[in-house]
Design an enzyme around this catalytic site. Structure first.
Site, PDB file in Angstrom:
ATOM      1  N   CYS A  81      12.925  -2.518  -0.407  1.00  0.00           N
ATOM      2  CA  CYS A  81      14.696  -3.129  -0.199  1.00  0.00           C
ATOM      3  C   CYS A  81      15.660  -2.226  -0.689  1.00  0.00           C
ATOM      4  O   CYS A  81      16.288  -1.263  -0.118  1.00  0.00           O
ATOM      5  CB  CYS A  81      14.390  -3.939  -1.322  1.00  0.00           C
ATOM      6  SG  CYS A  81      15.845  -5.449  -0.894  1.00  0.00           S
ATOM      7  N   HIS A 192       9.344  -7.273   1.176  1.00  0.00           N
ATOM      8  CA  HIS A 192       9.180  -7.602  -0.131  1.00  0.00           C
ATOM      9  C   HIS A 192       7.629  -7.069   0.487  1.00  0.00           C
ATOM     10  O   HIS A 192       7.245  -8.390   0.297  1.00  0.00           O
ATOM     11  CB  HIS A 192       9.248  -8.207  -1.165  1.00  0.00           C
ATOM     12  CG  HIS A 192      10.877  -7.392  -1.523  1.00  0.00           C
ATOM     13  ND1 HIS A 192      10.892  -6.647  -2.654  1.00  0.00           N
ATOM     14  CD2 HIS A 192      12.331  -8.165  -1.193  1.00  0.00           C
ATOM     15  CE1 HIS A 192      11.771  -6.656  -2.729  1.00  0.00           C
ATOM     16  NE2 HIS A 192      13.060  -7.256  -2.636  1.00  0.00           N
ATOM     17  N   GLU A 194       4.923  -6.656  -1.603  1.00  0.00           N
ATOM     18  CA  GLU A 194       4.462  -6.953  -2.454  1.00  0.00           C
ATOM     19  C   GLU A 194       4.246  -8.398  -2.621  1.00  0.00           C
ATOM     20  O   GLU A 194       4.110  -9.324  -3.323  1.00  0.00           O
ATOM     21  CB  GLU A 194       4.859  -6.513  -4.330  1.00  0.00           C
ATOM     22  CG  GLU A 194       5.893  -6.198  -4.890  1.00  0.00           C
ATOM     23  CD  GLU A 194       7.108  -5.306  -3.703  1.00  0.00           C
ATOM     24  OE1 GLU A 194       8.660  -6.166  -4.247  1.00  0.00           O
ATOM     25  OE2 GLU A 194       6.807  -5.105  -2.906  1.00  0.00           O
TER      26      GLU A 194
END
Length: 214
Positions: A81, A192, A194
Site C-alpha cells: 500500500c 493488502h 494480509e
C-alpha cells in the site's frame, strides 16, 4: 533462520502483516531500529496514510538511507500500500516531495471526476488484478489467477516511469492503474495481501520461498 524486519515508522497495519508472516512461517520482527534493518535478510515496508508524514518519519529515524542501502545492495523488499508508493521517486500529494527513489515514477491521486463521472475517493473495495507484460509463474503471485480479487484502500496510486516493472494492473471506475510491481529484489502491491483471504496470504509464503526466507 533468516530474519525479516517489518519496518515500523509509526504508520500502518504492522500487526496484521506480522500475523500473516507468522501464519506462513516467516521469522519476522517489527522494528524501527536502523541497525535491525541493516542486519536484516529481507524487509517488509507496510503503511497506510499520508506520503509526506511517512517520509518525514522514515527520515526522523534515519530509516530512509538504511532502506536505500539495503535494497540497492540486493536485499529483498516487499512494499504494501503506502509502502509501495514510498519506493518511487516523488508524490503529487501537496508538499510531499521525494520518496525513496528506488524505482522511477510518481504517485498520483485519483481524480474527483473521470469522463464526466464522479469518482469515489478513496478507493475502498475488493477489486481485480490482471496481467500486463509479466507472467506470474515465478513470482509471489504464482498461486493467483488473472482477475482474482484483492482488497484495496487508497486515494493515491503509483505511475511508474517504465512499464517493465508493472506486475499487475487494476481498473477503478475506468481508471487503469498499477496495482503491483516487480523489479529484481523489489516487490510491492497497492492492495493488502494480509486482508485478501487465503490467496493474499499465499503471496507472503511465495515471496518468502522465492527469496529463500523459509
Amino acid at each position: 533462520m533468516k530474519k525479516v524486519v517489518i519496518i515500523d515508522y509509526q504508520l500502518g497495519n504492522l500487526f496484521s502483516v506480522k500475523q500473516a508472516c507468522d501464519t506462513v512461517g516467516i521469522n519476522a520482527e517489527i522494528s524501527s531500529n536502523r541497525e535491525d534493518i541493516l542486519n536484516a535478510d529481507a524487509l517488509i515496508l507496510p503503511g497506510v496514510g499520508a506520503f509526506i508524514e511517512a517520509m518525514n518519519n522514515l527520515k526522523k529515524f534515519s530509516l530512509d538511507t538504511a532502506i536505500q542501502n539495503k535494497v540497492n545492495g540486493g536485499t529483498p523488499i516487499f512494499g504494501i500500500c503506502l509502502g509501495q508508493q514510498l519506493l518511487f521517486t516523488e508524490s503529487e500529494e501537496f508538499g510531499a516531495g521525494k520518496g525513496l527513489d528506488l524505482i522511477s515514477g510518481i504517485i498520483k491521486r485519483f481524480p474527483e471526476t473521470f469522463e464526466e463521472r464522479k469518482v469515489k475517493v478513496p478507493h475502498i473495495a475488493w477489486n481485480t488484478i490482471f496481467k500486463l507484460n509479466q507472467e506470474w509463474d515465478n513470482t509471489a503471485l504464482k498461486d493467483l489467477n488473472n482477475n482474482d480479487f484483492m482488497y484495496f484502500i487508497h486515494s493515491y496510486y503509483v505511475k511508474p516511469k517504465y512499464d517493465d516493472c508493472i506486475l499487475t494492473l487494476t481498473n477503478y471506475d475506468g481508471i487503469e492503474f498499477c496495482s503491483a510491481i516487480l523489479r529484481n529484489n523489489i516487490f510491492a502491491t497497492q492492495f493488502h495481501p494480509e486482508k485478501s483471504a487465503d490467496k493474499g496470504i499465499s503471496i507472503y509464503k511465495n515471496w518468502a520461498l522465492i527469496n529463500n526466507l523459509l
